[in-house]
Structure formats: structure tokens, C-alpha cells
Motif scaffolding. Structure first.
Motif, PDB file in Angstrom:
ATOM      1  N   MET A   1      63.596 102.827  82.569  1.00 52.80           N
ATOM      2  CA  MET A   1      64.317 101.593  82.064  1.00 52.80           C
ATOM      3  C   MET A   1      64.732 100.289  83.034  1.00 52.80           C
ATOM      4  SD  MET A   1      64.495 102.443  78.886  1.00 52.80           S
ATOM      5  CE  MET A   1      65.573 101.490  78.071  1.00 52.80           C
ATOM      6  N   LYS A   2      64.525  99.078  82.616  1.00 51.72           N
ATOM      7  CA  LYS A   2      64.518  97.928  83.218  1.00 51.72           C
ATOM      8  C   LYS A   2      65.543  97.147  82.463  1.00 51.72           C
ATOM      9  CE  LYS A   2      60.185  97.659  85.573  1.00 51.72           C
ATOM     10  NZ  LYS A   2      58.944  96.825  85.876  1.00 51.72           N
ATOM     11  N   TRP A   3      66.170  96.010  83.168  1.00 45.83           N
ATOM     12  CA  TRP A   3      66.997  95.084  82.462  1.00 45.83           C
ATOM     13  C   TRP A   3      66.567  94.830  81.050  1.00 45.83           C
ATOM     14  CZ3 TRP A   3      71.596  95.012  84.652  1.00 45.83           C
ATOM     15  CH2 TRP A   3      71.892  95.274  85.879  1.00 45.83           C
ATOM     16  N   ASN A   4      65.676  94.211  81.146  1.00 46.00           N
ATOM     17  CA  ASN A   4      65.079  93.717  79.615  1.00 46.00           C
ATOM     18  C   ASN A   4      65.080  94.778  78.481  1.00 46.00           C
ATOM     19  OD1 ASN A   4      64.770  91.236  80.663  1.00 46.00           O
ATOM     20  ND2 ASN A   4      62.563  91.295  81.245  1.00 46.00           N
ATOM     21  N   ASP A   5      65.020  96.174  79.073  1.00 45.96           N
ATOM     22  CA  ASP A   5      64.911  97.092  77.962  1.00 45.96           C
ATOM     23  C   ASP A   5      66.192  97.240  77.537  1.00 45.96           C
ATOM     24  OD1 ASP A   5      62.208  97.703  78.397  1.00 45.96           O
ATOM     25  OD2 ASP A   5      62.661  98.765  80.218  1.00 45.96           O
TER      26      ASP A   5
ATOM     27  N   VAL B   1      75.336  92.231  81.081  1.00 47.11           N
ATOM     28  CA  VAL B   1      74.191  92.435  81.873  1.00 47.11           C
ATOM     29  C   VAL B   1      73.923  90.975  82.770  1.00 47.11           C
ATOM     30  CG1 VAL B   1      71.594  92.219  81.865  1.00 47.11           C
ATOM     31  CG2 VAL B   1      72.707  93.793  80.298  1.00 47.11           C
ATOM     32  N   ALA B   2      74.092  89.947  82.331  1.00 47.76           N
ATOM     33  CA  ALA B   2      74.172  88.634  83.062  1.00 47.76           C
ATOM     34  C   ALA B   2      75.354  88.786  84.168  1.00 47.76           C
ATOM     35  CB  ALA B   2      74.358  87.498  82.092  1.00 47.76           C
ATOM     36  N   MET B   3      76.353  89.341  83.868  1.00 45.65           N
ATOM     37  CA  MET B   3      77.325  89.588  85.060  1.00 45.65           C
ATOM     38  C   MET B   3      76.685  90.473  86.146  1.00 45.65           C
ATOM     39  SD  MET B   3      81.205  90.725  84.652  1.00 45.65           S
ATOM     40  CE  MET B   3      81.584  89.503  83.355  1.00 45.65           C
ATOM     41  N   LEU B   4      76.400  91.509  85.748  1.00 47.89           N
ATOM     42  CA  LEU B   4      76.081  92.603  86.668  1.00 47.89           C
ATOM     43  C   LEU B   4      74.723  91.982  87.565  1.00 47.89           C
ATOM     44  CD1 LEU B   4      76.430  95.386  84.225  1.00 47.89           C
ATOM     45  CD2 LEU B   4      77.475  95.150  86.434  1.00 47.89           C
ATOM     46  N   ARG B   5      73.739  91.202  86.902  1.00 52.75           N
ATOM     47  CA  ARG B   5      72.739  91.011  87.710  1.00 52.75           C
ATOM     48  C   ARG B   5      72.937  89.582  88.607  1.00 52.75           C
ATOM     49  NH1 ARG B   5      67.324  90.228  83.890  1.00 52.75           N
ATOM     50  NH2 ARG B   5      66.360  90.590  86.174  1.00 52.75           N
TER      51      ARG B   5
END
Length: 330
Positions: free
Chosen positions: A2-6, A14-18
């Protein structure tokens, strides 16, 4: 892998973690808080893969040796802890401390995921607290909890808390359809899961709705049979695990709620159980709004009693008798 887009939904999280990962400002301890099955574990695994990936551009790349090891569940620098039975025990944290006292295999950072962190015993939590206060080397702890209030306040104070909320029904249903599930089944799973993708996927398994179907059958029997059905049904419930009974109670509530919508003339579009709408329409003709409200209240009272460890047999019998009587009132 799995990747972020999944990851479905949770865009802000997700934006905060990235951003924290890209800017190299990832805290050494994060707590993912939210209901069971909401997707915390998936996000944690993507974060772990990102932190351990050796690619310099896209992380996780899914191709490097580290990503491949994570895919196979064999990465030596990814440490996983989950409840052993009903709790996370102090022995598990002591083993973790021993592993952390040794150098990492790749000579860089390590990641430790603690699933069900709120289920740590007091001794285990205090032992972990020492590690969080003085982490050995470069390590990121990802604690996952369905009920953060059960954690020690001292542990909470050392973690950055990221809350995860249920997904909107339409978003979750669309994601399930993208995975190849039929539209109606996806809608039912999304609505009954309460916006939790893990629960929705379990409901889409071949026997995923068996407990719901059993709840419908018992309600139908209570309306059409003699009082003996109460004792028969109570006997079935008595053999269930408490978690199963609570799930059964939840489905009873959902079914009565759907019948109430039909009786109130709201139509089928708002039903949770759209796949059994015809069965519910047949039952709805024999209920009134006031009796349904009373029945739903009785179910909620039974749920609270079971959560307080009331006797399963007596609680089940009392609830079933109440529904049996309400179904026969004029």
C-alpha cells in the motif's frame, strides 16, 4: 504494497503526516486514535514503509529492499506489538526494550507499531513510558488506540495525537465499488460499518452479514410465532461470545430503525439494510412509530446492561419478551 494514494479518505491526516515526513519533522511518538476498523493500521503501515524506504524521491517506492521486506512482513527494523490475548503484557514491552537496546539492522531509524495500545496493562504502560521518555536511537513509535481515554495521561502527553473519523457513507461505498464489489452490497456494508472500512470489508465476506440476517429472522419469528420462540432465541444468544451478542444487538437496532423510517413514510433511500428492504416493508405494516421508539429504547437498555456484564440469558429473554409484546400491541 500500500502507498499513500491507496488510503481511502483521511485526507487531512495523510497530508499532515506526509508534510512531517518530507520536512523531516516527524515526532518520535504518534497516537492514531479512532474506532476499530477505521483504517488506522493501514495508515500506520504506510507511514512505517515511508520512514524505512531507501528511495530518495518517492517514499514508499514499493521497489527497494526495505519496501519488499515490509510487504513480506519481514523487515527487521519494523517492530510490531499487538495484544497477547486480551492485553499487551509487560513481557512484550520488556522484549521490545531488549530489541531496542541493540543496533538497528540497517544502521538507521526504526519504527514500532503498537496496535491496541489502550489494552496495555498498567505495568506494560509504565514500562513503555520509560522508553518514550528516553528513546534509544532514531525510532518512531506509532500507537493505535480505539479508546485513547484508556491510556495513561503520561503516555498521551508524550505522543502527538492524530484523530481519525468515520468515512462518509458515499465515499466508502464508492471505494468498495472501485475494489470490485457490487453497488448494493457496497452501500449496505458502508452504512452498517459506520464508516469504518475494515468493518465494511468484513461485512462483504461470504458470511459477513450472517449475524444481521439472524437478527432479522429472530424479529420475524417474534412477530409470527408463539412465545416459545423467545426461549429458543435466548438459547441461541446465550451460546454467543459477548462481542457477538453486542453486534447482534446493534443489528437489531439498525433493523428497528429502518422499520421506523418506513412506518414514518421516509421511503427506502435512507435505509441501512437496503438489501432486505422488501422483508422490512412486510414487517413494517404491523408496527407503529411509538412502539418502535419504545422497542429501540429497550434494545439500548439491553446493550448498556450487557456492557455492564449483566447476565446474558436474563437480559436476552427480557429484551425478546419486550419486542414480542410490542409487536402484538394494537
Amino acid at each position: 504494497m500500500m502507498k499513500w494514494n491507496d488510503i481511502i479518505g483521511h485526507k487531512e491526516q495523510v497530508a499532515m503526516l506526509r508534510h512531517m515526513e518530507i520536512s523531516r519533522r516527524m515526532p518520535h511518538a504518534l497516537l492514531f486514535a479512532g474506532p476499530r476498523g477505521i483504517g488506522k493500521s493501514l495508515v500506520a503501515n504506510v507511514v512505517a514503509a515511508t520512514l524505512l524506504c531507501s528511495d530518495q524521491e518517492e517514499r514508499p517506492c514499493g521497489l527497494c529492499r526495505s519496501c519488499q521486506q515490509i510487504s513480506y512482513g519481514s523487515h527487521p527494523d519494523l517492530l510490531l506489538i499487538a495484544p497477547d490475548g486480551t492485553n499487551i503484557k509487560i513481557e512484550q514491552i520488556r522484549t521490545l526494550q531488549q530489541e531496542l537496546s541493540m543496533a538497528s539492522f540497517n544502521g538507521e531509524r526504526r519504527v514500532c507499531i503498537i496496535d491496541g495500545a489502550e489494552l496495555m496493562t498498567t505495568q506494560a504502560a509504565n514500562s513503555l513510558l520509560k522508553v518514550l521518555e528516553d528513546p534509544p536511537g532514531e525510532i518512531v513509535f506509532l500507537l493505535l488506540a480505539a479508546n485513547k481515554q484508556m491510556l495513561l495521561t503520561t503516555i498521551l502527553s508524550r505522543c502527538m495525537v492524530i484523530a481519525f473519523q468515520p468515512l462518509p457513507d458515499d465515499l466508502l461505498a464508492q471505494a468498495l465499488m472501485t475494489k470490485g464489489y457490487f453497488p448494493e452490497a457496497s452501500q449496505v456494508a458502508a452504512r452498517l460499518s459506520g464508516g469504518r472500512i475494515g468493518i465494511a470489508l468484513a461485512l462483504l465476506e461470504p458470511e459477513g452479514l450472517s449475524l444481521r440476517n439472524q437478527a432479522l429472522e429472530i424479529i420475524q419469528n417474534l412477530m409470527d410465532s408463539k412465545l416459545e420462540v423467545v426461549w429458543q432465541s435466548a438459547g441461541i444468544l446465550e451460546k454467543m461470545e459477548r462481542s457477538e451478542i453486542l453486534a447482534f444487538i446493534k443489528y437489531i437496532t439498525y433493523i428497528l430503525r429502518d422499520i421506523l423510517l418506513l412506518v414514518a413514510g421516509q421511503g427506502k433511500q435512507l435505509l441501512f439494510n437496503i438489501d432486505i428492504a422488501e422483508d422490512l416493508c412486510e414487517v413494517a405494516d404491523r408496527w407503529s412509530e411509538s412502539r418502535l421508539v419504545t422497542a429501540i429504547g429497550a434494545v439500548e437498555s439491553a446493550r448498556r446492561a450487557l456492557l455492564a456484564n449483566a447476565n446474558t440469558r436474563l437480559t436476552s429473554e427480557a429484551l425478546l419478551i419486550k419486542i414480542y409484546d410490542l409487536a402484538r400491541e394494537v
